[in-house]
Motif scaffolding. Structure first.
Motif, PDB file in Angstrom:
ATOM      1  N   THR A  38       0.510  -1.394   0.104  1.00 25.65           N
ATOM      2  CA  THR A  38      -0.277  -0.088   0.388  1.00 25.65           C
ATOM      3  C   THR A  38       0.767   1.438  -0.153  1.00 25.65           C
ATOM      4  O   THR A  38       0.581   2.594  -0.673  1.00 25.65           O
ATOM      5  N   SER A  39       2.123   1.523   0.125  1.00 23.39           N
ATOM      6  CA  SER A  39       3.034   2.303   0.317  1.00 23.39           C
ATOM      7  C   SER A  39       4.392   1.702  -0.371  1.00 23.39           C
ATOM      8  O   SER A  39       4.807   0.873   0.038  1.00 23.39           O
ATOM      9  N   ILE A  40       4.871   2.529  -0.844  1.00 19.77           N
ATOM     10  CA  ILE A  40       6.549   2.786  -1.049  1.00 19.77           C
ATOM     11  C   ILE A  40       7.147   3.616  -0.310  1.00 19.77           C
ATOM     12  O   ILE A  40       7.041   5.721  -1.196  1.00 19.77           O
ATOM     13  N   GLU A  41       8.350   3.514   0.059  1.00 17.13           N
ATOM     14  CA  GLU A  41       9.480   4.982   0.457  1.00 17.13           C
ATOM     15  C   GLU A  41      10.052   5.483  -0.455  1.00 17.13           C
ATOM     16  O   GLU A  41      10.130   4.240  -1.800  1.00 17.13           O
ATOM     17  N   PHE A  42      10.030   6.590  -0.159  1.00 13.35           N
ATOM     18  CA  PHE A  42      11.534   7.149  -1.213  1.00 13.35           C
ATOM     19  C   PHE A  42      11.966   6.629  -1.464  1.00 13.35           C
ATOM     20  O   PHE A  42      12.939   6.897  -2.810  1.00 13.35           O
ATOM     21  N   THR A  43      12.997   6.508  -0.282  1.00 14.89           N
ATOM     22  CA  THR A  43      14.423   6.134  -1.058  1.00 14.89           C
ATOM     23  C   THR A  43      14.157   4.256  -1.267  1.00 14.89           C
ATOM     24  O   THR A  43      15.470   3.918  -2.337  1.00 14.89           O
ATOM     25  N   VAL A  44      13.094   3.787  -1.371  1.00 17.98           N
ATOM     26  CA  VAL A  44      13.222   2.642  -2.076  1.00 17.98           C
ATOM     27  C   VAL A  44      12.680   2.356  -3.022  1.00 17.98           C
ATOM     28  O   VAL A  44      13.318   2.100  -4.267  1.00 17.98           O
ATOM     29  N   LEU A  45      11.773   4.075  -3.442  1.00 14.14           N
ATOM     30  CA  LEU A  45      12.373   3.866  -5.194  1.00 14.14           C
ATOM     31  C   LEU A  45      13.382   4.858  -5.729  1.00 14.14           C
ATOM     32  O   LEU A  45      13.597   3.780  -6.663  1.00 14.14           O
ATOM     33  N   ASP A  46      14.057   4.924  -5.322  1.00 15.67           N
ATOM     34  CA  ASP A  46      15.123   5.761  -5.094  1.00 15.67           C
ATOM     35  C   ASP A  46      15.948   4.748  -5.825  1.00 15.67           C
ATOM     36  O   ASP A  46      17.537   4.292  -6.783  1.00 15.67           O
ATOM     37  N   LYS A  47      16.702   4.106  -4.891  1.00 16.98           N
ATOM     38  CA  LYS A  47      17.621   2.542  -4.913  1.00 16.98           C
ATOM     39  C   LYS A  47      17.263   1.782  -5.591  1.00 16.98           C
ATOM     40  O   LYS A  47      17.827   1.096  -6.786  1.00 16.98           O
ATOM     41  N   ILE A  48      15.596   1.329  -6.571  1.00 17.90           N
ATOM     42  CA  ILE A  48      15.346   0.840  -7.709  1.00 17.90           C
ATOM     43  C   ILE A  48      15.571   1.246  -8.649  1.00 17.90           C
ATOM     44  O   ILE A  48      15.663   0.834  -9.568  1.00 17.90           O
ATOM     45  N   CYS A  49      15.124   2.536  -8.465  1.00 10.39           N
ATOM     46  CA  CYS A  49      15.766   3.328 -10.464  1.00 10.39           C
ATOM     47  C   CYS A  49      16.693   3.431 -10.492  1.00 10.39           C
ATOM     48  O   CYS A  49      17.068   3.920 -11.467  1.00 10.39           O
ATOM     49  N   GLU A  50      17.746   3.822  -9.252  1.00 10.78           N
ATOM     50  CA  GLU A  50      19.556   4.126  -9.834  1.00 10.78           C
ATOM     51  C   GLU A  50      19.666   2.293 -10.199  1.00 10.78           C
ATOM     52  O   GLU A  50      20.155   2.298 -11.323  1.00 10.78           O
TER      53      GLU A  50
END
Length: 69
Positions: A38-50
């Motif tokens: 239901t939620s994804i932390e911004f830090t997790v999104l950043d790591k995935i995108c990187e």
């Protein structure tokens, strides 16, 4: 809509590979891939995108909701 599984497939990468590259738990990545979160932390999104060299918009797609806010 979370499109992480599709991005991984396009790049011929696995959840296991992404786990090793980012340090994000495989269970967390699995929940994200299966739209079970239901939620994804911004830090997790950043790591995935990187790791995948992509943008957040490649992973997340906004769908219009019929309910008004």
């Amino acid at each position: 809509i979370i499109k992480l599984r599709e991005v991984l497939a396009q790049q011929n990468k696995s959840i296991y590979w992404l786990n090793k590259q980012t340090g994000i738990a495989s269970s967390t990545l699995s929940r994200i891939c299966n739209n079970k979160t239901t939620s994804i932390e911004f830090t997790v999104l950043d790591k995935i995108c990187e790791a995948l060299n992509c943008q957040v918009s490649d992973i997340l797609e906004n769908t219009k909701n019929d309910a008004s806010i």
